[in-house]
Scaffold this motif. Sequence first.
Motif, PDB file in Angstrom:
ATOM      1  N   LEU A   1     -14.718-149.592 -60.297  1.00  0.00           N
ATOM      2  CA  LEU A   1     -16.075-149.488 -59.849  1.00  0.00           C
ATOM      3  C   LEU A   1     -17.099-149.014 -60.789  1.00  0.00           C
ATOM      4  O   LEU A   1     -18.248-148.555 -60.112  1.00  0.00           O
ATOM      5  CB  LEU A   1     -15.337-148.293 -58.922  1.00  0.00           C
ATOM      6  CG  LEU A   1     -14.715-148.594 -57.565  1.00  0.00           C
ATOM      7  CD1 LEU A   1     -13.797-146.916 -57.128  1.00  0.00           C
ATOM      8  CD2 LEU A   1     -15.328-149.904 -56.504  1.00  0.00           C
ATOM      9  N   VAL A   2     -16.766-148.505 -62.228  1.00  0.00           N
ATOM     10  CA  VAL A   2     -17.773-147.936 -62.459  1.00  0.00           C
ATOM     11  C   VAL A   2     -19.053-149.149 -62.645  1.00  0.00           C
ATOM     12  O   VAL A   2     -19.296-149.731 -63.101  1.00  0.00           O
ATOM     13  CB  VAL A   2     -17.469-147.335 -63.897  1.00  0.00           C
ATOM     14  CG1 VAL A   2     -18.071-146.807 -64.753  1.00  0.00           C
ATOM     15  CG2 VAL A   2     -16.621-146.126 -64.225  1.00  0.00           C
ATOM     16  N   GLY A   3     -20.007-148.713 -62.446  1.00  0.00           N
ATOM     17  CA  GLY A   3     -21.267-149.380 -63.027  1.00  0.00           C
ATOM     18  C   GLY A   3     -21.414-150.135 -61.452  1.00  0.00           C
ATOM     19  O   GLY A   3     -22.829-150.556 -61.555  1.00  0.00           O
ATOM     20  N   MET A   4     -20.164-150.175 -60.433  1.00  0.00           N
ATOM     21  CA  MET A   4     -20.764-150.484 -59.325  1.00  0.00           C
ATOM     22  C   MET A   4     -21.468-149.835 -58.036  1.00  0.00           C
ATOM     23  O   MET A   4     -22.313-150.277 -57.397  1.00  0.00           O
ATOM     24  CB  MET A   4     -19.435-151.520 -59.135  1.00  0.00           C
ATOM     25  CG  MET A   4     -19.295-152.728 -59.900  1.00  0.00           C
ATOM     26  SD  MET A   4     -17.312-153.299 -59.477  1.00  0.00           S
ATOM     27  CE  MET A   4     -18.064-154.238 -57.732  1.00  0.00           C
ATOM     28  N   VAL A   5     -21.060-148.050 -58.099  1.00  0.00           N
ATOM     29  CA  VAL A   5     -21.512-147.891 -56.784  1.00  0.00           C
ATOM     30  C   VAL A   5     -22.224-146.619 -56.598  1.00  0.00           C
ATOM     31  O   VAL A   5     -22.165-146.225 -57.967  1.00  0.00           O
ATOM     32  CB  VAL A   5     -20.237-148.026 -56.233  1.00  0.00           C
ATOM     33  CG1 VAL A   5     -19.181-149.256 -55.547  1.00  0.00           C
ATOM     34  CG2 VAL A   5     -18.778-147.482 -56.678  1.00  0.00           C
ATOM     35  N   ASP A   6     -22.215-145.916 -56.040  1.00  0.00           N
ATOM     36  CA  ASP A   6     -22.836-144.555 -55.823  1.00  0.00           C
ATOM     37  C   ASP A   6     -21.765-143.228 -55.740  1.00  0.00           C
ATOM     38  O   ASP A   6     -21.123-142.545 -55.883  1.00  0.00           O
ATOM     39  CB  ASP A   6     -24.346-144.581 -55.147  1.00  0.00           C
ATOM     40  CG  ASP A   6     -25.102-145.493 -55.002  1.00  0.00           C
ATOM     41  OD1 ASP A   6     -25.061-145.346 -56.831  1.00  0.00           O
ATOM     42  OD2 ASP A   6     -25.588-146.288 -55.140  1.00  0.00           O
ATOM     43  N   ALA A   7     -21.106-143.734 -54.860  1.00  0.00           N
ATOM     44  CA  ALA A   7     -20.032-143.408 -53.891  1.00  0.00           C
ATOM     45  C   ALA A   7     -18.262-143.861 -53.589  1.00  0.00           C
ATOM     46  O   ALA A   7     -18.599-145.351 -53.274  1.00  0.00           O
ATOM     47  CB  ALA A   7     -20.912-142.661 -52.770  1.00  0.00           C
ATOM     48  N   VAL A   8     -17.380-143.085 -53.829  1.00  0.00           N
ATOM     49  CA  VAL A   8     -16.458-143.878 -53.579  1.00  0.00           C
ATOM     50  C   VAL A   8     -15.791-142.932 -52.389  1.00  0.00           C
ATOM     51  O   VAL A   8     -15.849-141.833 -52.719  1.00  0.00           O
ATOM     52  CB  VAL A   8     -15.379-144.431 -54.618  1.00  0.00           C
ATOM     53  CG1 VAL A   8     -15.560-144.716 -55.721  1.00  0.00           C
ATOM     54  CG2 VAL A   8     -14.916-142.486 -54.805  1.00  0.00           C
ATOM     55  N   THR A   9     -14.380-143.362 -50.870  1.00  0.00           N
ATOM     56  CA  THR A   9     -13.921-142.432 -51.069  1.00  0.00           C
ATOM     57  C   THR A   9     -11.972-142.641 -51.790  1.00  0.00           C
ATOM     58  O   THR A   9     -12.088-143.826 -51.719  1.00  0.00           O
ATOM     59  CB  THR A   9     -13.477-143.181 -49.910  1.00  0.00           C
ATOM     60  OG1 THR A   9     -14.851-142.456 -48.484  1.00  0.00           O
ATOM     61  CG2 THR A   9     -12.326-142.137 -48.865  1.00  0.00           C
ATOM     62  N   ILE A  10     -11.568-141.912 -52.086  1.00  0.00           N
ATOM     63  CA  ILE A  10     -10.157-141.456 -52.359  1.00  0.00           C
ATOM     64  C   ILE A  10      -9.325-141.671 -51.352  1.00  0.00           C
ATOM     65  O   ILE A  10      -9.673-140.798 -50.521  1.00  0.00           O
ATOM     66  CB  ILE A  10     -10.561-140.751 -53.315  1.00  0.00           C
ATOM     67  CG1 ILE A  10     -10.867-141.701 -54.628  1.00  0.00           C
ATOM     68  CG2 ILE A  10      -9.141-140.642 -54.129  1.00  0.00           C
ATOM     69  CD1 ILE A  10     -11.202-140.635 -55.783  1.00  0.00           C
ATOM     70  N   ALA A  11      -8.480-142.232 -50.587  1.00  0.00           N
ATOM     71  CA  ALA A  11      -7.112-142.409 -49.906  1.00  0.00           C
ATOM     72  C   ALA A  11      -6.345-142.673 -50.237  1.00  0.00           C
ATOM     73  O   ALA A  11      -5.301-143.805 -49.345  1.00  0.00           O
ATOM     74  CB  ALA A  11      -8.440-143.502 -48.596  1.00  0.00           C
ATOM     75  N   THR A  12      -5.651-142.325 -51.550  1.00  0.00           N
ATOM     76  CA  THR A  12      -4.688-142.993 -52.741  1.00  0.00           C
ATOM     77  C   THR A  12      -3.596-142.142 -51.650  1.00  0.00           C
ATOM     78  O   THR A  12      -3.903-141.140 -51.430  1.00  0.00           O
ATOM     79  CB  THR A  12      -4.707-142.930 -53.369  1.00  0.00           C
ATOM     80  OG1 THR A  12      -4.898-141.956 -53.985  1.00  0.00           O
ATOM     81  CG2 THR A  12      -5.896-143.564 -54.070  1.00  0.00           C
ATOM     82  N   PRO A  13      -2.002-142.399 -51.990  1.00  0.00           N
ATOM     83  CA  PRO A  13      -1.223-140.853 -51.770  1.00  0.00           C
ATOM     84  C   PRO A  13      -1.877-139.456 -53.011  1.00  0.00           C
ATOM     85  O   PRO A  13      -2.591-140.017 -53.560  1.00  0.00           O
ATOM     86  CB  PRO A  13      -0.097-141.584 -52.033  1.00  0.00           C
ATOM     87  CG  PRO A  13       0.304-142.844 -52.110  1.00  0.00           C
ATOM     88  CD  PRO A  13      -1.375-143.057 -52.450  1.00  0.00           C
ATOM     89  N   PRO A  14      -0.934-138.924 -52.121  1.00  0.00           N
ATOM     90  CA  PRO A  14      -1.853-137.357 -52.902  1.00  0.00           C
ATOM     91  C   PRO A  14      -1.842-137.253 -54.378  1.00  0.00           C
ATOM     92  O   PRO A  14      -2.395-136.935 -55.023  1.00  0.00           O
ATOM     93  CB  PRO A  14      -2.169-136.081 -52.066  1.00  0.00           C
ATOM     94  CG  PRO A  14      -1.003-136.698 -51.415  1.00  0.00           C
ATOM     95  CD  PRO A  14      -1.319-138.073 -51.024  1.00  0.00           C
TER      96      PRO A  14
END
Length: 283
Positions: free
Chosen positions: A44-57
């Motif tokens: 995602l580096v270079g593609m987005v400004d922000a992410v949601t991380i909803a993986t197992p903790p």
Amino acid sequence: MHHVRAAADMAHTKLVAVVDIDRSLATQTAQQFQCHALFDAADLVGMVDAVTIATPPEFHAAAAIPLLNARIACLIEKPLALNEADCAAIVQAATKTNTPVAVGHIERFNPATEALFAAGVRGADIKSITVERLSPAAGRQVPVDVVSDMMIHDLEIVLALKNCDVVSVTASGMRDDWATAVLKFSDGTTADLRTSRKADERKRRLVLQTTQGEYQLDFMARQLSHITSNARTVVAVHEHDALRGEIADFLAAVRTKAGPRITANQAAHTMDVARQILKALGK
């Protein structure tokens, strides 16, 4: 999928990609929402400004830290991480790069919870707090202990309401099934929390005893009542989708550089207290 649907529909935001190690699921989801399918969060580096991380903790830190090092803002689902080292590493990466991190304690965005905080109750006004979060057996194994998975919702709210030091913790229960905890604060007040995955009925309630009367909050019904010696008043609640509110708060923090409602530091403190509860369980 709840996060993907909400993000795809947010105003002034473009859903760029979904990431999953399950390539088939990532591809299928990307086709449905007309975005890129990726299989490693680092891509995602270079593609987005922000992410949601909803993986197992247990994977939160591994996903978040490379993104934070690249100055990509992160909304991380609760809990922030399961151990102290991972929590500290996320906080350190966010601080070092001055990159926003919001933590998805969704019950803070429940309309009834927002109404309670808007009522202006100060920590010093609170005499005691009692919370129950009970669920019947779901028929499936949950890989996270009941404190970090369920009680954490209420623990975050209790700590935000009181906003003072926890000086002692007592607890009983079984890590995977149920737990009760009593927190004593530096001003002498207490909070009693009860959580179960094997209850007879579903219940999500908070009772707040204050110098201005009693507040009763029903998380499921999204209702808040204020009871005094003279009257019982149903407090006005502004209905909205809690997840959309959580994401909107995060995106506002990204755009304005203002702090989100629940920061990484606040979430790390909540997990510190959760670990004290788990230690007190002794099992």
